[in-house]
Write a protein that holds these residues in place. Structure first.
Motif, PDB file in Angstrom:
ATOM      1  N   ARG A  80      -1.830  -0.610  -0.597  1.00  0.00           N
ATOM      2  CA  ARG A  80      -0.942  -1.759  -0.677  1.00  0.00           C
ATOM      3  C   ARG A  80      -1.765  -3.043  -0.784  1.00  0.00           C
ATOM      4  O   ARG A  80      -1.454  -3.946  -1.559  1.00  0.00           O
ATOM      5  CB  ARG A  80      -0.042  -1.804   0.564  1.00  0.00           C
ATOM      6  CG  ARG A  80       0.825  -3.040   0.692  1.00  0.00           C
ATOM      7  CD  ARG A  80       1.887  -3.107  -0.394  1.00  0.00           C
ATOM      8  NE  ARG A  80       2.655  -4.337  -0.283  1.00  0.00           N
ATOM      9  CZ  ARG A  80       3.586  -4.716  -1.151  1.00  0.00           C
ATOM     10  NH1 ARG A  80       3.849  -3.967  -2.198  1.00  0.00           N
ATOM     11  NH2 ARG A  80       4.247  -5.836  -0.988  1.00  0.00           N
ATOM     12  N   ASP A  95      -9.669   3.575   7.156  1.00  0.00           N
ATOM     13  CA  ASP A  95     -10.055   4.627   8.087  1.00  0.00           C
ATOM     14  C   ASP A  95     -10.261   5.921   7.336  1.00  0.00           C
ATOM     15  O   ASP A  95      -9.743   6.096   6.245  1.00  0.00           O
ATOM     16  CB  ASP A  95      -8.931   4.836   9.108  1.00  0.00           C
ATOM     17  CG  ASP A  95      -9.426   4.565  10.507  1.00  0.00           C
ATOM     18  OD1 ASP A  95     -10.629   4.746  10.729  1.00  0.00           O
ATOM     19  OD2 ASP A  95      -8.609   4.183  11.346  1.00  0.00           O
ATOM     20  N   VAL A 107      -8.987  -2.752   7.060  1.00  0.00           N
ATOM     21  CA  VAL A 107      -9.831  -1.677   7.569  1.00  0.00           C
ATOM     22  C   VAL A 107      -9.394  -0.382   6.902  1.00  0.00           C
ATOM     23  O   VAL A 107      -8.207  -0.085   6.819  1.00  0.00           O
ATOM     24  CB  VAL A 107      -9.699  -1.561   9.097  1.00  0.00           C
ATOM     25  CG1 VAL A 107     -10.503  -0.377   9.599  1.00  0.00           C
ATOM     26  CG2 VAL A 107     -10.158  -2.853   9.762  1.00  0.00           C
ATOM     27  N   GLY A 154      -3.303   9.547   1.324  1.00  0.00           N
ATOM     28  CA  GLY A 154      -3.286   8.653   2.486  1.00  0.00           C
ATOM     29  C   GLY A 154      -3.582   7.223   2.068  1.00  0.00           C
ATOM     30  O   GLY A 154      -3.271   6.801   0.966  1.00  0.00           O
ATOM     31  N   HIS A 155      -4.203   6.480   2.953  1.00  0.00           N
ATOM     32  CA  HIS A 155      -4.638   5.104   2.659  1.00  0.00           C
ATOM     33  C   HIS A 155      -3.487   4.206   2.215  1.00  0.00           C
ATOM     34  O   HIS A 155      -3.646   3.389   1.299  1.00  0.00           O
ATOM     35  CB  HIS A 155      -5.715   5.099   1.575  1.00  0.00           C
ATOM     36  CG  HIS A 155      -7.032   5.630   2.057  1.00  0.00           C
ATOM     37  ND1 HIS A 155      -7.629   5.186   3.222  1.00  0.00           N
ATOM     38  CD2 HIS A 155      -7.866   6.556   1.538  1.00  0.00           C
ATOM     39  CE1 HIS A 155      -8.769   5.837   3.383  1.00  0.00           C
ATOM     40  NE2 HIS A 155      -8.927   6.680   2.395  1.00  0.00           N
ATOM     41  N   ALA A 156      -2.329   4.350   2.860  1.00  0.00           N
ATOM     42  CA  ALA A 156      -1.178   3.551   2.443  1.00  0.00           C
ATOM     43  C   ALA A 156      -1.481   2.058   2.522  1.00  0.00           C
ATOM     44  O   ALA A 156      -1.188   1.299   1.599  1.00  0.00           O
ATOM     45  CB  ALA A 156       0.029   3.899   3.313  1.00  0.00           C
ATOM     46  N   LEU A 157      -2.090   1.645   3.636  1.00  0.00           N
ATOM     47  CA  LEU A 157      -2.340   0.207   3.815  1.00  0.00           C
ATOM     48  C   LEU A 157      -3.356  -0.295   2.796  1.00  0.00           C
ATOM     49  O   LEU A 157      -3.152  -1.326   2.166  1.00  0.00           O
ATOM     50  CB  LEU A 157      -2.847  -0.073   5.239  1.00  0.00           C
ATOM     51  CG  LEU A 157      -3.252  -1.524   5.484  1.00  0.00           C
ATOM     52  CD1 LEU A 157      -2.058  -2.453   5.374  1.00  0.00           C
ATOM     53  CD2 LEU A 157      -3.909  -1.685   6.843  1.00  0.00           C
TER      54      LEU A 157
END
Lengths: 490, 354
Positions: free
Chosen positions: A198, A384, A382, A192-195
């Motif tokens: 990036r 999540d 942020v 996860g944690h794509a943002l």
């Protein structure tokens, strides 16, 4: 009768040559050490005389004057035992060796054994610049091996050191290993944690400071720890800089080409973080993180004066620590990654767990983080907690793949002359912005999504996003991405 | 092949039942054969209907000015072709739209508020050169069609009866008007099929299947409009809903849709801006010109992850993270999206902040 040997003293992280002169004259036996020695240096006379006798020589029963020059440079530690002993033996004509061609460092045991000291790397640097043979204790071998283009001899005792100075039985250190590190946090391990990934990629590509905020357990620390794995490997020069910084505190890195990662705890003192201490200032965490990443977890827990103390190292890329008698400049060009909870309990923005903080405690927490330091973060995202569903599934892109893009972007900046983090307003004005990019920036300012202060930061980020895309001109899409990474609000 | 399909469809049997027969017997021709031979359990009426040769049926259609397009025809609504319960073909009077089409649907027992908005939406959609599709029913449907006709736009009515049986009677003129102004009347039921209660729910899948977005104007928690909305979500069609009074019965369905993540449909101008964005048409308003070029994929991802984090949008859209971040940035600056923490959602004040 007179002899001189070269040794080394560390001023901050910078090794400087120290000339050790031995003069033997007069009939009355005695030893005097002059030239700002500290207690450990003064004790050298006992160790040296015992070691000389143990090695089968005589300690001259005359007046021996030992001068450490330059006299105004404070010298500390037991590292001058070996050069003093060599000087005494040469001055008393017990050995016939060209001591003008060696740099020596090491502590002597009473039995004549040569023991390890800090500063082996510094001695190698001095030896290289003065084109001299460097004689070191065996334990200093790996540390000094960072320098490959100067002769280094390792010795286990005073006797071996004398042999080495004669050019007989010279043992050289194994070249330092430069293999790629294996067991290290990798992007492919993070689901996860794509943002966030990036954001870290963009930050790594432009050297931007990053603020990650999110609830406990979201993975902020894990993400930050993986950053060195996407940074370009250090070149030889940078690796030497880093090794010198670490050597100054007596430490040696094994994966020397990997950018360092330092994560000081929020209970650290100013001296531990910035450098300092009593007497000669010692390098702090900002210097250990030079050319790498300084990670401050729980940024809100750091005392305000510590955070303020980071401003100079961040702005100047170096920090000057002044103490009585010595003012030392430490290098500190690091990428800062801060992690913080959005509120004291950490769950303010969380979608599943309720926040239990009062409005006033949240406000106090925010105010702590709104200082001038927080303004230095170009990237703010942020993080999540990743839903359980996303934790299973295929591996993500590997750090090596990300690093290829980062390296390409850094190379573009190298050709322009500086990292995007350091671009000034004028440099930014001169970048090729296309009309869409300019229009979007204007629009962002006019809708107050962007403050005047954020203006340059978004432009720097946009430059980096464009570099990552391999684009010379900066277009609307690059600016739009920069706005989100900066944390634009409507 | 299409002859057998037409003969099967004319029996009025449910598409799902027909599909099962085709699976059993192999093809539509063999199904016709089987029914005629009495190898299936069908009524005498059905057997009689299927016996009528296709040429006779086609003549009948021509006389009535009706066309029949099989599901293999390029004119057949694209989204419907993926559904297992699609009709074998559509009966059609007039011409289907070639451009963007939006469904405006809602309750029959509407308030003046709903009627006024539905008519305004219909007119505004027509003003953009787009087509409005609805069900010609009383209330919202009729008002939307009226808006289309008044603005001289293209409209399409999907019926729960044969295309030559316009129902309700008071909308007969309205239906004819739609065809006269270039629109269409469509049904899956054969000529002369009477409006029966069980015929209305299935036609909703045709409405949502023809639309690029479904706009629910006023609806209670039960009713055709909400069926259409949920069918739309199944088909990947964005849903808009007009918020209304919390206490009004006919707004409950819409408010629930908004709560569950439907785009709020506000006044007609706002709606048009959102729809422009959806179909990738250039925005009209100067201030929002920045979302030119941002395509419907983001909006479609927002339909499923609304409100959501950028990570959610990446997962929904399957686009590279850089592209998603850039698109979100443009829409935030344009005021279309707003952010709370890391959660992005559509901005209810969209446009008001300019």
């Amino acid at each position: 009768m007179f002899a001189a040997v070269t040794s080394v003293a560390l001023v901050g992280v910078e090794p400087r040559p120290v000339r050790i002169e031995v003069h033997i004259a007069g009939k009355k036996p005695g030893v005097a050490i002059v030239g700002l020695p500290d207690a450990a240096v003064r004790e050298a006379r006992e160790r040296v005389s015992a070691a000389i006798v143990a090695s089968g020589f005589e300690f001259p029963q005359r007046r021996v004057v030992i001068n450490l020059s330059p006299a105004d440079l404070p010298k500390a530690g037991s590292a001058y035992d070996l050069p003093i002993a060599l000087g005494v033996l040469a001055a008393s004509r017990q050995i016939a060796v060209g001591l003008a061609d060696v740099v020596a460092l090491g502590e002597l045991g009473l039995d004549g054994a040569l023991r390890s000291v800090t500063g082996g790397l510094g001695a190698a640097v001095v030896g290289r610049s003065m084109k001299r043979l460097c004689i070191l204790p065996e334990a200093s071998g790996p540390e000094a091996a960072v320098i490959t283009d100067t002769p280094i001899a390792l010795a286990a005792s005073l006797a071996e050191a004398i042999q080495a100075a004669r050019g007989v039985d010279v043992r050289t250190p194994m070249p330092a290993a430069v293999a790629e590190p294996t067991s290290r946090a990798d992007f492919s391990d993070i689901r996860g944690h794509a943002l966030a990934k990036r954001a870290l990629e963009v930050a790594a590509a432009g050297g931007h400071h990053v603020l990650l905020s999110g609830p406990p357990g979201a993975g902020k620390t894990m993400l930050a720890r993986a950053v060195p794995s996407i940074l370009p490997m250090l070149d030889r020069e940078a690796a030497l800089d880093v090794a010198l910084g670490w050597a100054a505190v007596g430490r040696h890195r094994i994966d020397m080409l990997v950018p360092p990662f330092r994560a000081p705890h929020h209970s650290a003192t100013m001296a531990a973080l910035i450098g300092g201490g009593s007497g000669i200032p010692v390098a702090g965490e900002v210097t250990l993180a030079n050319h790498g990443v300084l990670f401050l977890d729980e940024l809100g827990e750091f005392p305000v004066h510590l955070l303020d103390g980071l401003r100079q190292p961040i702005e100047d890329g170096s920090v000057v620590v002044a103490r009585k008698g010595a003012s030392v400049e430490f290098p500190s060009r690091f990428q800062l990654i801060g992690a913080t909870n959005p509120c004291p309990c950490g769950f303010r923005d969380d979608r599943t767990t309720a926040c239990v903080c009062s409005a006033t405690s949240i406000e106090r927490y925010r105010r702590r983080l709104s200082g001038p330091l927080v303004d230095r973060f170009d990237v703010r995202v942020v993080v999540d907690r990743v839903p359980a569903d996303d934790l299973v599934g295929g591996r993500a892109e590997s750090s090596a793949a990300v690093r290829i893009r980062v390296v390409a972007a850094v190379e573009l900046q190298r050709l322009r002359g500086q990292l995007n983090r350091d671009l000034h307003r004028r440099d930014l004005d001169d970048q090729p912005w296309d009309t869409g990019a300019t229009a979007l920036l204007r629009k962002a300012v006019s809708t107050s999504a962007l403050t005047a202060r954020g203006w340059d930061r978004v432009r720097r980020l946009a430059r980096t996003v464009a570099d990552l895309a391999g684009s010379a001109t900066i277009n609307k899409g690059h600016v739009a991405e920069a706005l989100v990474l900066r944390g634009v609000r409507q | 092949m299409s002859d057998a399909k037409l003969r099967c469809q004319w029996t009025g049997m449910a598409p799902r039942a027909l599909r099962e027969l085709v699976d059993r017997f192999g093809s539509h021709e063999q199904v016709v054969e089987a029914i005629v031979r009495g190898r299936t359990r069908h009524s005498a009426e059905t057997r009689a209907a299927v016996r009528v040769p296709a040429e006779v049926r086609r003549e009948e259609l021509t006389r009535a000015g009706v066309r029949w397009i099989p599901d293999t025809d390029p004119e057949f609504p694209r989204r419907l072709t993926d559904r297992p319960d699609r009709p074998p073909g559509l009966f059609l009077v007039g011409e289907l739209a070639t451009g963007s089409t939006f469904a405006v649907v809602g309750t029959r027992t509407t308030s003046a508020y709903g009627r006024r908005l539905a008519e305004a939406y219909g007119a505004a959609i027509a003003g953009e050169g787009w087509s409005t599709v609805s069900g010609l029913a009383r209330g919202v449907d009729g008002a939307a069609h009226r808006g289309t006709v008044r603005a001289g736009g293209h409209g399409c009515a999907v019926l729960g009866s044969g295309v030559n049986v316009l129902y309700p009677a008071e909308h007969r003129a309205l239906g004819n008007q739609l065809v006269k102004t270039g629109g269409a009347i469509v049904s899956e039921y054969p000529l002369g099929a009477e409006p029966r209660p069980w015929r209305f729910p299935p036609r909703n899948r045709i409405i949502s299947g023809m639309a690029d977005a479904v706009i629910v104007v006023e609806a209670d928690v039960k009713g055709g409009a909400l069926i259409t909305a949920s069918l739309a979500l199944d088909q990947g069609v964005p849903v808009f809903a007009t918020p209304g009074d919390v206490t009004r019965r006919t707004s409950r369905g819409c408010n629930l849709l908004v709560r569950d993540g439907a785009f709020p449909a506000l006044d007609p101008e706002e709606l048009i801006e959102d729809l422009r964005l959806l179909v990738g048409a250039p925005a009209k308003r100067g201030a929002t010109a920045v979302y030119e070029g941002v395509h419907r994929w983001l909006v479609e991802a927002l339909v499923h992850a609304h409100p959501g984090t950028i990570d959610n949008l990446v997962a929904e859209s399957g686009r590279p993270i850089g592209e998603v971040v850039a698109a979100v940035g443009e829409l935030v600056v344009a005021g279309v999206l707003r952010v709370d923490g890391d959660i992005y959602g559509t901005n209810p004040n969209s446009g008001a902040g300019k």
